[in-house]
Design a protein around this motif. Structure first.
Motif, PDB file in Angstrom:
ATOM      1  N   MET A 166       0.824  -1.202   0.000  1.00  0.00           N
ATOM      2  CA  MET A 166       0.000   0.000   0.000  1.00  0.00           C
ATOM      3  C   MET A 166       0.864   1.259   0.000  1.00  0.00           C
ATOM      4  SD  MET A 166      -3.167   0.908   2.377  1.00  0.00           S
ATOM      5  CE  MET A 166      -4.123   2.313   1.974  1.00  0.00           C
ATOM      6  N   GLY A 167       1.678   1.436   1.018  1.00  0.00           N
ATOM      7  CA  GLY A 167       2.569   2.586   1.054  1.00  0.00           C
ATOM      8  C   GLY A 167       1.942   3.836   1.637  1.00  0.00           C
ATOM      9  N   ILE A 168       2.709   4.892   1.612  1.00  0.00           N
ATOM     10  CA  ILE A 168       2.236   6.189   2.100  1.00  0.00           C
ATOM     11  C   ILE A 168       1.633   6.965   0.933  1.00  0.00           C
ATOM     12  CG2 ILE A 168       3.874   6.236   4.025  1.00  0.00           C
ATOM     13  CD1 ILE A 168       5.667   8.101   2.389  1.00  0.00           C
ATOM     14  N   SER A 169       0.949   8.047   1.239  1.00  0.00           N
ATOM     15  CA  SER A 169       0.297   8.841   0.189  1.00  0.00           C
ATOM     16  C   SER A 169       1.318   9.393  -0.800  1.00  0.00           C
ATOM     17  CB  SER A 169      -0.497   9.991   0.796  1.00  0.00           C
ATOM     18  OG  SER A 169       0.393  11.007   1.266  1.00  0.00           O
ATOM     19  N   GLU A 170       0.871   9.670  -1.995  1.00  0.00           N
ATOM     20  CA  GLU A 170       1.752  10.249  -3.014  1.00  0.00           C
ATOM     21  C   GLU A 170       2.314  11.596  -2.556  1.00  0.00           C
ATOM     22  OE1 GLU A 170       3.111   9.198  -6.081  1.00  0.00           O
ATOM     23  OE2 GLU A 170       2.501   7.328  -5.131  1.00  0.00           O
ATOM     24  N   SER A 171       1.479  12.384  -1.879  1.00  0.00           N
ATOM     25  CA  SER A 171       1.937  13.677  -1.387  1.00  0.00           C
ATOM     26  C   SER A 171       3.076  13.495  -0.392  1.00  0.00           C
ATOM     27  CB  SER A 171       0.772  14.430  -0.739  1.00  0.00           C
ATOM     28  OG  SER A 171       1.214  15.654  -0.192  1.00  0.00           O
ATOM     29  N   ARG A 172       2.875  12.608   0.565  1.00  0.00           N
ATOM     30  CA  ARG A 172       3.891  12.372   1.599  1.00  0.00           C
ATOM     31  C   ARG A 172       5.158  11.775   0.981  1.00  0.00           C
ATOM     32  NH1 ARG A 172       4.240  14.772   6.393  1.00  0.00           N
ATOM     33  NH2 ARG A 172       5.376  13.546   7.879  1.00  0.00           N
ATOM     34  N   PHE A 173       4.970  10.852   0.052  1.00  0.00           N
ATOM     35  CA  PHE A 173       6.101  10.218  -0.612  1.00  0.00           C
ATOM     36  C   PHE A 173       6.929  11.255  -1.371  1.00  0.00           C
ATOM     37  CE2 PHE A 173       7.715   7.734  -4.358  1.00  0.00           C
ATOM     38  CZ  PHE A 173       8.722   7.084  -3.665  1.00  0.00           C
ATOM     39  N   ASN A 174       6.274  12.144  -2.086  1.00  0.00           N
ATOM     40  CA  ASN A 174       7.001  13.182  -2.817  1.00  0.00           C
ATOM     41  C   ASN A 174       7.657  14.186  -1.883  1.00  0.00           C
ATOM     42  OD1 ASN A 174       6.930  12.856  -5.819  1.00  0.00           O
ATOM     43  ND2 ASN A 174       4.805  12.410  -5.290  1.00  0.00           N
ATOM     44  N   MET A 175       7.090  14.374  -0.711  1.00  0.00           N
ATOM     45  CA  MET A 175       7.740  15.210   0.294  1.00  0.00           C
ATOM     46  C   MET A 175       9.082  14.579   0.671  1.00  0.00           C
ATOM     47  SD  MET A 175       8.356  15.699   3.931  1.00  0.00           S
ATOM     48  CE  MET A 175       7.505  14.273   4.499  1.00  0.00           C
ATOM     49  N   TRP A 176       9.105  13.256   0.896  1.00  0.00           N
ATOM     50  CA  TRP A 176      10.348  12.579   1.245  1.00  0.00           C
ATOM     51  C   TRP A 176      11.324  12.566   0.070  1.00  0.00           C
ATOM     52  CZ3 TRP A 176      12.461  12.256   5.611  1.00  0.00           C
ATOM     53  CH2 TRP A 176      11.689  12.206   6.768  1.00  0.00           C
ATOM     54  N   ARG A 177      10.815  12.446  -1.149  1.00  0.00           N
ATOM     55  CA  ARG A 177      11.690  12.488  -2.322  1.00  0.00           C
ATOM     56  C   ARG A 177      12.353  13.864  -2.435  1.00  0.00           C
ATOM     57  NH1 ARG A 177       9.925  10.002  -7.788  1.00  0.00           N
ATOM     58  NH2 ARG A 177      12.186   9.749  -7.874  1.00  0.00           N
ATOM     59  N   ALA A 178      11.597  14.926  -2.142  1.00  0.00           N
ATOM     60  CA  ALA A 178      12.147  16.278  -2.186  1.00  0.00           C
ATOM     61  C   ALA A 178      13.213  16.459  -1.107  1.00  0.00           C
ATOM     62  CB  ALA A 178      11.030  17.313  -2.023  1.00  0.00           C
ATOM     63  N   VAL A 179      12.956  15.908   0.074  1.00  0.00           N
ATOM     64  CA  VAL A 179      13.952  15.977   1.149  1.00  0.00           C
ATOM     65  C   VAL A 179      15.220  15.224   0.729  1.00  0.00           C
ATOM     66  CG1 VAL A 179      14.458  15.289   3.522  1.00  0.00           C
ATOM     67  CG2 VAL A 179      12.251  16.318   2.984  1.00  0.00           C
ATOM     68  N   ALA A 180      15.048  14.055   0.120  1.00  0.00           N
ATOM     69  CA  ALA A 180      16.207  13.290  -0.348  1.00  0.00           C
ATOM     70  C   ALA A 180      16.983  14.073  -1.405  1.00  0.00           C
ATOM     71  CB  ALA A 180      15.766  11.932  -0.899  1.00  0.00           C
ATOM     72  N   ALA A 181      16.278  14.794  -2.247  1.00  0.00           N
ATOM     73  CA  ALA A 181      16.941  15.579  -3.288  1.00  0.00           C
ATOM     74  C   ALA A 181      17.777  16.707  -2.688  1.00  0.00           C
ATOM     75  CB  ALA A 181      15.913  16.138  -4.266  1.00  0.00           C
ATOM     76  N   ILE A 182      17.356  17.223  -1.544  1.00  0.00           N
ATOM     77  CA  ILE A 182      18.086  18.318  -0.892  1.00  0.00           C
ATOM     78  C   ILE A 182      19.510  17.901  -0.528  1.00  0.00           C
ATOM     79  CG2 ILE A 182      18.224  19.641   1.274  1.00  0.00           C
ATOM     80  CD1 ILE A 182      15.213  19.993   1.072  1.00  0.00           C
ATOM     81  N   ILE A 183      19.701  16.650  -0.152  1.00  0.00           N
ATOM     82  CA  ILE A 183      21.034  16.246   0.282  1.00  0.00           C
ATOM     83  C   ILE A 183      22.047  16.285  -0.861  1.00  0.00           C
ATOM     84  CG2 ILE A 183      20.110  14.854   2.170  1.00  0.00           C
ATOM     85  CD1 ILE A 183      20.974  12.343   0.599  1.00  0.00           C
ATOM     86  N   HIS A 184      21.546  16.326  -2.091  1.00  0.00           N
ATOM     87  CA  HIS A 184      22.434  16.394  -3.259  1.00  0.00           C
ATOM     88  C   HIS A 184      22.677  17.830  -3.730  1.00  0.00           C
ATOM     89  CE1 HIS A 184      22.338  12.045  -3.945  1.00  0.00           C
ATOM     90  NE2 HIS A 184      21.058  12.103  -3.600  1.00  0.00           N
ATOM     91  N   ALA A 185      22.002  18.804  -3.128  1.00  0.00           N
ATOM     92  CA  ALA A 185      22.039  20.184  -3.615  1.00  0.00           C
ATOM     93  C   ALA A 185      23.448  20.774  -3.666  1.00  0.00           C
ATOM     94  CB  ALA A 185      21.127  21.071  -2.769  1.00  0.00           C
ATOM     95  N   ASP A 186      24.294  20.388  -2.727  1.00  0.00           N
ATOM     96  CA  ASP A 186      25.662  20.933  -2.707  1.00  0.00           C
ATOM     97  C   ASP A 186      26.674  19.983  -3.349  1.00  0.00           C
ATOM     98  OD1 ASP A 186      25.808  18.943  -0.797  1.00  0.00           O
ATOM     99  OD2 ASP A 186      26.518  20.243   0.815  1.00  0.00           O
ATOM    100  N   ASP A 187      26.169  18.940  -4.004  1.00  0.00           N
ATOM    101  CA  ASP A 187      27.003  17.934  -4.685  1.00  0.00           C
ATOM    102  C   ASP A 187      27.901  17.139  -3.740  1.00  0.00           C
ATOM    103  OD1 ASP A 187      26.000  18.485  -7.279  1.00  0.00           O
ATOM    104  OD2 ASP A 187      27.362  20.191  -7.458  1.00  0.00           O
ATOM    105  N   VAL A 188      27.646  17.222  -2.446  1.00  0.00           N
ATOM    106  CA  VAL A 188      28.396  16.441  -1.460  1.00  0.00           C
ATOM    107  C   VAL A 188      27.394  15.803  -0.504  1.00  0.00           C
ATOM    108  CG1 VAL A 188      30.135  16.489   0.370  1.00  0.00           C
ATOM    109  CG2 VAL A 188      30.346  18.044  -1.579  1.00  0.00           C
ATOM    110  N   VAL A 189      27.198  14.503  -0.650  1.00  0.00           N
ATOM    111  CA  VAL A 189      26.270  13.780   0.224  1.00  0.00           C
ATOM    112  C   VAL A 189      27.056  13.223   1.401  1.00  0.00           C
ATOM    113  CG1 VAL A 189      24.632  11.886   0.385  1.00  0.00           C
ATOM    114  CG2 VAL A 189      24.789  13.220  -1.731  1.00  0.00           C
TER     115      VAL A 189
END
Length: 83
Positions: A1-24
């Protein structure tokens, strides 16, 4: 089932932030893993989020898919915590 699409995309956006400075950093990955380990993610959602930790995604694209005001609020809270 999983979490809602909205919540899932919130986590995807947070994950994308860690790459913003090109150093994870390990603590950035740990932050996301610790905060998502108790979520009822579907196998597909977990696979996608794992790939997002490895490769930069588009923050704006993920954020545009967040439909819940609560998820938007949580995104900014988590973004500040990670930054």
């Amino acid at each position: 089932m999983g979490i809602s699409e909205s919540r899932f995309n919130m986590w995807r956006a947070v994950a994308a932030i860690i790459h913003a400075d090109d150093v994870v950093k390990p603590h950035e990955i740990n932050f996301i893993l610790e905060n998502t380990k108790t979520l009822p993610l579907s196998a597909e959602q977990m696979d996608i989020l794992t790939r997002d930790l490895d490769a930069a995604g588009n923050i704006e694209e993920f954020y545009a898919r967040i439909t819940s005001p609560r998820d938007k609020e949580d995104f900014f809270h988590l973004a500040r915590a990670i930054a």
